[in-house]
Design a protein around this motif. Structure first.
Motif, PDB file in Angstrom:
ATOM      1  N   PRO A 292       0.817  -1.223   0.000  1.00  0.00           N
ATOM      2  CA  PRO A 292       0.000   0.000   0.000  1.00  0.00           C
ATOM      3  C   PRO A 292       0.846   1.266   0.000  1.00  0.00           C
ATOM      4  CG  PRO A 292      -0.128  -1.119   2.119  1.00  0.00           C
ATOM      5  CD  PRO A 292       0.529  -2.067   1.168  1.00  0.00           C
ATOM      6  N   THR A 293       2.021   1.178   0.613  1.00  0.00           N
ATOM      7  CA  THR A 293       2.917   2.340   0.594  1.00  0.00           C
ATOM      8  C   THR A 293       3.376   2.645  -0.824  1.00  0.00           C
ATOM      9  OG1 THR A 293       3.703   1.829   2.820  1.00  0.00           O
ATOM     10  CG2 THR A 293       5.090   3.267   1.477  1.00  0.00           C
ATOM     11  N   VAL A 294       3.732   1.583  -1.567  1.00  0.00           N
ATOM     12  CA  VAL A 294       4.151   1.763  -2.958  1.00  0.00           C
ATOM     13  C   VAL A 294       2.999   2.309  -3.801  1.00  0.00           C
ATOM     14  CG1 VAL A 294       4.885   0.563  -5.049  1.00  0.00           C
ATOM     15  CG2 VAL A 294       5.945   0.014  -2.852  1.00  0.00           C
ATOM     16  N   ILE A 295       1.777   1.819  -3.540  1.00  0.00           N
ATOM     17  CA  ILE A 295       0.621   2.271  -4.316  1.00  0.00           C
ATOM     18  C   ILE A 295       0.402   3.768  -4.143  1.00  0.00           C
ATOM     19  CG2 ILE A 295      -1.902   2.141  -4.510  1.00  0.00           C
ATOM     20  CD1 ILE A 295      -1.702  -0.838  -3.875  1.00  0.00           C
ATOM     21  N   VAL A 296       0.337   4.234  -2.890  1.00  0.00           N
ATOM     22  CA  VAL A 296       0.039   5.654  -2.665  1.00  0.00           C
ATOM     23  C   VAL A 296       1.237   6.532  -3.025  1.00  0.00           C
ATOM     24  CG1 VAL A 296      -1.694   5.171  -0.903  1.00  0.00           C
ATOM     25  CG2 VAL A 296       0.665   5.524  -0.207  1.00  0.00           C
ATOM     26  N   ALA A 297       2.463   6.026  -2.787  1.00  0.00           N
ATOM     27  CA  ALA A 297       3.648   6.826  -3.128  1.00  0.00           C
ATOM     28  C   ALA A 297       3.776   6.995  -4.633  1.00  0.00           C
ATOM     29  CB  ALA A 297       4.902   6.182  -2.549  1.00  0.00           C
ATOM     30  N   SER A 298       3.555   5.898  -5.378  1.00  0.00           N
ATOM     31  CA  SER A 298       3.647   5.991  -6.839  1.00  0.00           C
ATOM     32  C   SER A 298       2.556   6.894  -7.392  1.00  0.00           C
ATOM     33  CB  SER A 298       3.548   4.597  -7.459  1.00  0.00           C
ATOM     34  OG  SER A 298       2.307   3.982  -7.132  1.00  0.00           O
ATOM     35  N   GLY A 299       1.356   6.787  -6.821  1.00  0.00           N
ATOM     36  CA  GLY A 299       0.269   7.668  -7.262  1.00  0.00           C
ATOM     37  C   GLY A 299       0.566   9.129  -6.990  1.00  0.00           C
ATOM     38  N   THR A 300       1.184   9.386  -5.842  1.00  0.00           N
ATOM     39  CA  THR A 300       1.530  10.775  -5.499  1.00  0.00           C
ATOM     40  C   THR A 300       2.577  11.327  -6.457  1.00  0.00           C
ATOM     41  OG1 THR A 300       1.088  10.293  -3.174  1.00  0.00           O
ATOM     42  CG2 THR A 300       2.335  12.285  -3.655  1.00  0.00           C
ATOM     43  N   VAL A 301       3.575  10.486  -6.810  1.00  0.00           N
ATOM     44  CA  VAL A 301       4.606  10.907  -7.770  1.00  0.00           C
ATOM     45  C   VAL A 301       3.971  11.184  -9.130  1.00  0.00           C
ATOM     46  CG1 VAL A 301       6.664  10.179  -9.027  1.00  0.00           C
ATOM     47  CG2 VAL A 301       6.477   9.739  -6.575  1.00  0.00           C
ATOM     48  N   LEU A 302       3.074  10.287  -9.560  1.00  0.00           N
ATOM     49  CA  LEU A 302       2.399  10.489 -10.840  1.00  0.00           C
ATOM     50  C   LEU A 302       1.614  11.805 -10.830  1.00  0.00           C
ATOM     51  CD1 LEU A 302       0.996   6.908 -11.586  1.00  0.00           C
ATOM     52  CD2 LEU A 302       2.824   8.085 -12.807  1.00  0.00           C
ATOM     53  N   GLY A 303       0.881  12.046  -9.748  1.00  0.00           N
ATOM     54  CA  GLY A 303       0.096  13.276  -9.645  1.00  0.00           C
ATOM     55  C   GLY A 303       0.961  14.513  -9.656  1.00  0.00           C
ATOM     56  N   PHE A 332       1.307  16.886   0.811  1.00  0.00           N
ATOM     57  CA  PHE A 332      -0.148  17.010   0.935  1.00  0.00           C
ATOM     58  C   PHE A 332      -0.880  15.864   0.239  1.00  0.00           C
ATOM     59  CE2 PHE A 332      -1.224  21.750   1.787  1.00  0.00           C
ATOM     60  CZ  PHE A 332      -0.538  21.656   2.989  1.00  0.00           C
ATOM     61  N   GLY A 333      -0.425  15.555  -0.983  1.00  0.00           N
ATOM     62  CA  GLY A 333      -1.181  14.662  -1.843  1.00  0.00           C
ATOM     63  C   GLY A 333      -1.274  13.240  -1.346  1.00  0.00           C
ATOM     64  N   ILE A 334      -0.241  12.761  -0.694  1.00  0.00           N
ATOM     65  CA  ILE A 334      -0.241  11.369  -0.257  1.00  0.00           C
ATOM     66  C   ILE A 334      -1.365  11.075   0.734  1.00  0.00           C
ATOM     67  CG2 ILE A 334       1.283  11.544   1.765  1.00  0.00           C
ATOM     68  CD1 ILE A 334       2.762   9.064   0.626  1.00  0.00           C
ATOM     69  N   ASP A 335      -1.884  12.132   1.375  1.00  0.00           N
ATOM     70  CA  ASP A 335      -2.958  11.952   2.357  1.00  0.00           C
ATOM     71  C   ASP A 335      -4.198  11.307   1.742  1.00  0.00           C
ATOM     72  OD1 ASP A 335      -1.238  13.251   4.005  1.00  0.00           O
ATOM     73  OD2 ASP A 335      -2.220  15.194   3.846  1.00  0.00           O
ATOM     74  N   TYR A 336      -4.515  11.667   0.490  1.00  0.00           N
ATOM     75  CA  TYR A 336      -5.709  11.112  -0.150  1.00  0.00           C
ATOM     76  C   TYR A 336      -5.556   9.610  -0.343  1.00  0.00           C
ATOM     77  CZ  TYR A 336      -6.687  16.009  -1.029  1.00  0.00           C
ATOM     78  OH  TYR A 336      -6.916  17.366  -0.870  1.00  0.00           O
ATOM     79  N   VAL A 371     -14.471  16.954  -0.688  1.00  0.00           N
ATOM     80  CA  VAL A 371     -14.701  18.228   0.004  1.00  0.00           C
ATOM     81  C   VAL A 371     -13.366  18.797   0.494  1.00  0.00           C
ATOM     82  CG1 VAL A 371     -15.805  19.343   1.965  1.00  0.00           C
ATOM     83  CG2 VAL A 371     -17.035  17.588   0.677  1.00  0.00           C
ATOM     84  N   SER A 372     -12.528  17.921   1.054  1.00  0.00           N
ATOM     85  CA  SER A 372     -11.215  18.367   1.533  1.00  0.00           C
ATOM     86  C   SER A 372     -10.382  18.933   0.389  1.00  0.00           C
ATOM     87  CB  SER A 372     -10.476  17.194   2.188  1.00  0.00           C
ATOM     88  OG  SER A 372      -9.174  17.564   2.558  1.00  0.00           O
ATOM     89  N   ALA A 373     -10.406  18.253  -0.771  1.00  0.00           N
ATOM     90  CA  ALA A 373      -9.638  18.733  -1.920  1.00  0.00           C
ATOM     91  C   ALA A 373     -10.155  20.078  -2.407  1.00  0.00           C
ATOM     92  CB  ALA A 373      -9.689  17.703  -3.043  1.00  0.00           C
ATOM     93  N   VAL A 374     -11.492  20.211  -2.455  1.00  0.00           N
ATOM     94  CA  VAL A 374     -12.082  21.474  -2.909  1.00  0.00           C
ATOM     95  C   VAL A 374     -11.732  22.605  -1.946  1.00  0.00           C
ATOM     96  CG1 VAL A 374     -14.258  22.694  -3.273  1.00  0.00           C
ATOM     97  CG2 VAL A 374     -13.956  20.398  -4.193  1.00  0.00           C
ATOM     98  N   VAL A 375     -11.866  22.336  -0.641  1.00  0.00           N
ATOM     99  CA  VAL A 375     -11.592  23.372   0.351  1.00  0.00           C
ATOM    100  C   VAL A 375     -10.106  23.736   0.356  1.00  0.00           C
ATOM    101  CG1 VAL A 375     -11.644  23.954   2.794  1.00  0.00           C
ATOM    102  CG2 VAL A 375     -13.554  22.723   1.774  1.00  0.00           C
ATOM    103  N   THR A 376      -9.237  22.713   0.323  1.00  0.00           N
ATOM    104  CA  THR A 376      -7.795  22.971   0.332  1.00  0.00           C
ATOM    105  C   THR A 376      -7.375  23.707  -0.936  1.00  0.00           C
ATOM    106  OG1 THR A 376      -7.433  20.964   1.638  1.00  0.00           O
ATOM    107  CG2 THR A 376      -5.520  21.928   0.560  1.00  0.00           C
ATOM    108  N   SER A 377      -7.894  23.274  -2.074  1.00  0.00           N
ATOM    109  CA  SER A 377      -7.573  23.954  -3.336  1.00  0.00           C
ATOM    110  C   SER A 377      -8.047  25.402  -3.292  1.00  0.00           C
ATOM    111  CB  SER A 377      -8.234  23.225  -4.511  1.00  0.00           C
ATOM    112  OG  SER A 377      -7.729  21.919  -4.650  1.00  0.00           O
ATOM    113  N   PHE A 403      -5.972  19.374  -6.205  1.00  0.00           N
ATOM    114  CA  PHE A 403      -7.167  18.724  -6.763  1.00  0.00           C
ATOM    115  C   PHE A 403      -6.765  17.600  -7.712  1.00  0.00           C
ATOM    116  CE2 PHE A 403     -11.089  18.353  -9.204  1.00  0.00           C
ATOM    117  CZ  PHE A 403     -12.019  18.395  -8.183  1.00  0.00           C
ATOM    118  N   ILE A 404      -5.745  17.837  -8.536  1.00  0.00           N
ATOM    119  CA  ILE A 404      -5.273  16.812  -9.479  1.00  0.00           C
ATOM    120  C   ILE A 404      -4.812  15.567  -8.737  1.00  0.00           C
ATOM    121  CG2 ILE A 404      -3.405  16.248 -11.090  1.00  0.00           C
ATOM    122  CD1 ILE A 404      -3.602  19.144 -12.117  1.00  0.00           C
ATOM    123  N   ILE A 405      -3.988  15.739  -7.701  1.00  0.00           N
ATOM    124  CA  ILE A 405      -3.464  14.589  -6.967  1.00  0.00           C
ATOM    125  C   ILE A 405      -4.583  13.873  -6.214  1.00  0.00           C
ATOM    126  CG2 ILE A 405      -1.941  13.895  -5.080  1.00  0.00           C
ATOM    127  CD1 ILE A 405       0.019  15.994  -5.964  1.00  0.00           C
ATOM    128  N   GLY A 406      -5.505  14.646  -5.628  1.00  0.00           N
ATOM    129  CA  GLY A 406      -6.615  14.021  -4.914  1.00  0.00           C
ATOM    130  C   GLY A 406      -7.452  13.138  -5.819  1.00  0.00           C
TER     131      GLY A 406
END
Length: 881
Positions: A292-303, A332-336, A371-377, A403-406
């Motif tokens: 799961p760490t690789v999944i979210v980390a790779s997604g964050t890098v892609l974003g 920030f992005g890895i949180d999603y 909602v978090s992405a919209v508010v943070t953005s 928003f893109i990363i979320g």
């Protein structure tokens, strides 16, 4: 609990179903977008011209551009040579100057020595008449005594002491013009141990990249000179050289601007690695699995890469502010991704098939994430109102990037798990693990698990928060210094303080600043000047008279000296009176034979006789070697032809408050109407504005202060409105912002107690913390509104909230390793704010949720004990809340 449940929106269900049914297509689309974005990312460049970050319509920018066009700017790149041997220093400076003057590609002109013979011969015209009269009296007394004693028939019946010529006080008083000594052509210090070479590059001081490359080129040349010139040159900012070795250093506005900006960039390189490693480690500890760490980390890098590609398409380039965007978005992005994985584990723990678990995780965790992405953005987008383009572009890109990363993480992660599930339905559970639904009752007593004594927690929390807020409030107007530790009593009286001193932001012992201080001490000169433009000589005279009038000394208290072409023109009344004295003096000395004087006095006497020839002259009599410093260059645009008057401060411009005072005094210089001899108006009365680095920084400082306050207000309003639209309930909306508001209030109190200050850099953290802090309350309350008790809500999403906060805090904590103190202060403030909001979430907000739960009808609570906790949001519960 009521049987009527609120169904998820159709759009959310359709999106979740698409991810499960077409995961391969989703991944291909993401990877294709990544490939295009990666190409755009490789094309990105960093624009290091800080002038481009400010609105080009500002008067400060227009004036500095005029000065740049006229003479290349008001500052210099200073090369300081330090050594014990004066002759060696002068030889080296001559050789370097010859080399630099031949470099027409990079060097506009240099100044390292100015012939002083003209000034020496005419200095008697500048001296106050009473001082000239006193000097004449002393010299005549000494001269008569010398002639008498050198007479071969001189006989002294009673021995007397020779008359001493004491002129030190008068010589010191008039030994410099514009603080340039008239005793020596070279820019050499009073102790004769440092020579300055002032270099004016072909570009202005805001083009940092060009300056950095040119300094490296100079270093190479100086190294080569040391090998072949007979004198070794070594860059050092402490040592003193000798006849075989000279130590040199760089400073001036060109170098200090480069050092400050690139200190940030160089600090971020190790910081980014530390931050990524810390985030990766925390994520592994949270999941206790590497997949799961690789999944979210790779997604964050892609974003992040896709955001960089988006930057190339929309903005086209990065600047010194947006260059930190990548590291910030990763934190920030890895949180999603963390929230999605935790929610999927929870859904799998309820025994659901992988496809349903993924679908329900997207739907249930997706709403608060969206909602978090919209508010943070939106919180970032608020920065777009800033006049400072560095902030406005940062706000735009950070908002879009968040928003893109979320969105991407809620597509990338589900699609990968769906692909794994298609291969083997058991793989998703094995790869990311599962989380059994939290127990609702105590195993030993059978009673409902609850937050203990929520009322007491609220009372204690309110007292603590009130206590901490009291520390943040300024209770006294006493100005407590920020350059040294304050006592606890002083801190409590002053509250949260703003440190205006920019020295507190730069790296400790920054060489160029250290050398600048040494030059100020050795030469008794201030830092680089600012300049005032005038179209005609008459206007230049009006400006010079206004600034040097003794009556205006208090009005221009922050000004040390004013250097103009009129600095080299003696005051007409003084010159006329002194010329008359000189003529009379010359007549008195016409019969004196210089050869009759002692040998050691004959050279000085020859110069003195030339000084007696001085006659009044006007501005047109100033030699070009002096006048050219104040006149536009030949290549200047016709509309910018004219003259410059340079103003030097007597205050430390690193101190923001003093800098603002200096700039205020020099941005409103009134000049009267000027008429020629016939009465024709040749210059209208107007108000002049000085141009240079100081006015630009002052404007930027005011923008930062103003924007900091305004953005905090606007972000707060944005958050409240969006939370109300999300919950459609005032109580729930207010409850959701408890971690944010209470946490930041506690942060300010802690800053007061720890003697930490807000400054021009960390103030931008406040709206960022506001934007990020919304996620704590959103995820907890949305889980609570699904029909779970507060304890279940905390146990089911609390780990995700804690993990996501700690990863973000780790990203900011890595800034503590930066050499740049401004970045360190950003890291400290962010970490305090993130931790306090997290603590408040698990204490005060948890207690509020328990109080709301306790007020629900018993039948609703009993229904929750037996109802599925996932995928259902009780409308009755929302209304009761």
């Amino acid at each position: 609990m009521s049987d009527s449940t609120h169904k998820p929106p159709r759009l959310a269900l359709a999106y979740a179903s698409l991810l499960v049914r077409r995961p391969g297509l989703v991944l291909l689309a993401i990877l294709a977008l990544f490939g295009v974005s990666l190409w755009g990312t490789t094309k990105l460049t960093i624009n290091s011209n800080q002038l481009d970050l400010i609105s080009q319509d500002l008067p400060e920018v227009k004036e500095v551009k005029r000065v740049i066009d006229m003479v290349g700017g008001s500052g210099y790149l200073m090369l300081a040579l330090r050594g014990e041997d004066e002759a060696t220093l002068k030889k080296v400076s001559d050789d370097i100057a010859t080399k630099l003057m031949a470099d027409k590609e990079h060097v506009r002109f240099i100044t390292y020595k100015v012939p002083v013979e003209f000034v020496q011969q005419n200095m008697a015209l500048f001296i106050k008449t009473e001082d000239l009269t006193e000097g004449k009296r002393r010299i005549m007394a000494w001269l008569k005594d010398q002639l008498r004693r050198n007479n071969p028939f001189f006989i002294e019946i009673q021995k007397t002491e020779p008359v001493k010529l004491e002129m030190t006080d008068l010589i010191d008083k008039y030994s410099s013009v514009g603080k340039k000594s008239i005793r020596d052509d070279y820019y050499i210090s009073k102790d004769r141990k440092m020579v300055l070479v002032l270099i004016k590059p072909m570009w202005d001081s805001n083009q940092l990249g060009k300056t950095k490359d040119f300094v490296e080129q100079l270093r190479q040349y100086l190294a080569e000179y040391g090998k072949s010139g007979g004198v070794k040159l070594t860059e050092d900012y402490d040592k003193m050289g000798n006849t075989q070795e000279v130590f040199y250093g760089f400073t001036g506005s060109y170098k200090t601007s480069v050092d400050d900006s690139y200190a940030i960039e160089e600090s971020l390189q190790p910081v980014s690695l530390i931050a990524f490693a810390a985030i990766f480690l925390i994520t592994i500890l949270a999941f206790r699995k590497w997949v799961p760490t690789v999944i979210v980390a790779s997604g964050t890098v892609l974003g992040t890469i896709i955001t960089m590609g988006f930057t190339y398409v929309t903005v086209g380039e990065l600047n010194m502010i947006t260059s930190i965007l990548g590291g910030l978005l990763m934190g920030f992005g890895i949180d999603y991704g963390i929230h999605f994985i935790f929610r999927t584990r929870l859904e799998l723990g309820q025994g659901k098939p992988y496809d349903q678990a993924i679908r329900d995780a997207v739907v249930n965790a997706g709403r608060p994430a969206l909602v978090s992405a919209v508010v943070t953005s939106g919180s970032f987008f608020v920065l777009m109102i800033s006049e400072f383009r560095g902030f406005s572009q940062f706000g735009f890109l950070a908002g879009c990037g968040t928003f893109i990363i979320g969105v991407l993480l809620f597509a990338w992660s589900p699609a990968l798990l769906a692909i794994a599930g298609r291969i083997n339905p058991e793989w998703p559970k094995k790869l990311i693990g599962e989380m059994k639904p939290p127990a609702t009752q105590s195993a030993s007593t059978g009673k409902e698990l609850r937050i203990p004594r929520p009322g007491l927690v609220l009372v204690v929390g309110t007292v603590i928060v009130g206590f901490m807020c009291a520390f943040a409030i300024p209770w006294s107007d006493v100005d407590v210094p920020t350059d040294r530790p304050a006592s606890m009593a002083d801190r409590i009286k002053a509250g949260v303080r703003f440190n205006y001193n920019s020295r507190a932001l730069i790296p400790e012992g920054q060489p160029s600043v250290k050398l600048q201080d040494e030059i100020s001490a050795r030469f008794d000169i201030s830092s680089d000047p600012i300049a005032v433009y005038s179209k005609t000589l008459e206007e230049a005279k009006a400006i010079y008279d206004e600034l040097t009038d003794p009556k205006n000394k208090e009005k221009y208290s922050a000004i040390d000296q004013v250097v103009s072409i009129y600095t080299f023109v003696p005051p007409p009344e003084t010159a006329a009176a002194n010329a008359k004295i000189l003529q009379e003096w010359k007549e008195e000395l016409k019969d004196i034979d210089v050869a009759a004087l002692p040998p050691e006095a004959q050279d000085k006497a020859a110069l003195f006789m030339k000084m007696l020839e001085a006659r009044p002259f006007d501005v047109h009599g100033v030699p070009d070697i002096y006048a050219s410093q104040f006149v536009h260059l030949p290549e200047t645009k016709p509309e910018n032809h004219g003259y410059l008057t340079f103003i030097y401060p007597n205050v430390d411009l690193w101190d923001g408050k003093k800098m603002l005072t200096f700039v205020d005094q020099t941005s409103n210089i009134p000049t009267p109407q000027v008429k020629d001899a016939s009465g024709k108006v040749i210059a209208e009365a107007q108000v002049r504005r000085a141009a240079g680095a100081a006015p630009l920084f002052a404007r930027l400082a005011r923008i930062v202060l103003s924007d900091g306050k305004l953005t905090v207000i606007l972000v707060t309003l944005w958050i409240l409105v969006m939370h109300f639209l999300d919950f459609r309930n005032v109580k729930l909306a207010l409850a959701s912002v408890i971690p944010l508001t209470v946490g930041l209030a506690m942060m300010l109190g802690i800053m007061t107690l720890a003697d930490l200050h807000l400054n021009f850099m960390n103030i931008i953290i406040l709206p960022i913390l506001l934007g990020f802090g919304v996620s704590h309350g959103l995820y907890l309350l949305h889980r609570y509104l699904e029909g779970t008790s507060p304890v279940v809500a905390l146990r089911s999403v609390g780990a995700a909230v804690a993990s996501s906060t700690l990863t973000t805090a780790a990203g900011f904590a890595a800034l503590l390793a930066a050499s740049h103190n401004g970045l360190k202060s950003m890291g400290i403030v962010a970490c305090i704010g993130l931790i306090t909001t997290l603590v408040v979430s698990f204490t005060v907000l948890a207690a509020v949720m328990q109080v709301m739960w306790d007020r629900l009808p018993r039948k609703l609570q009993d229904g929750v004990q037996h109802a599925p906790s996932s995928g259902q949001t009780s409308s009755d519960k929302s209304e009761a809340a």
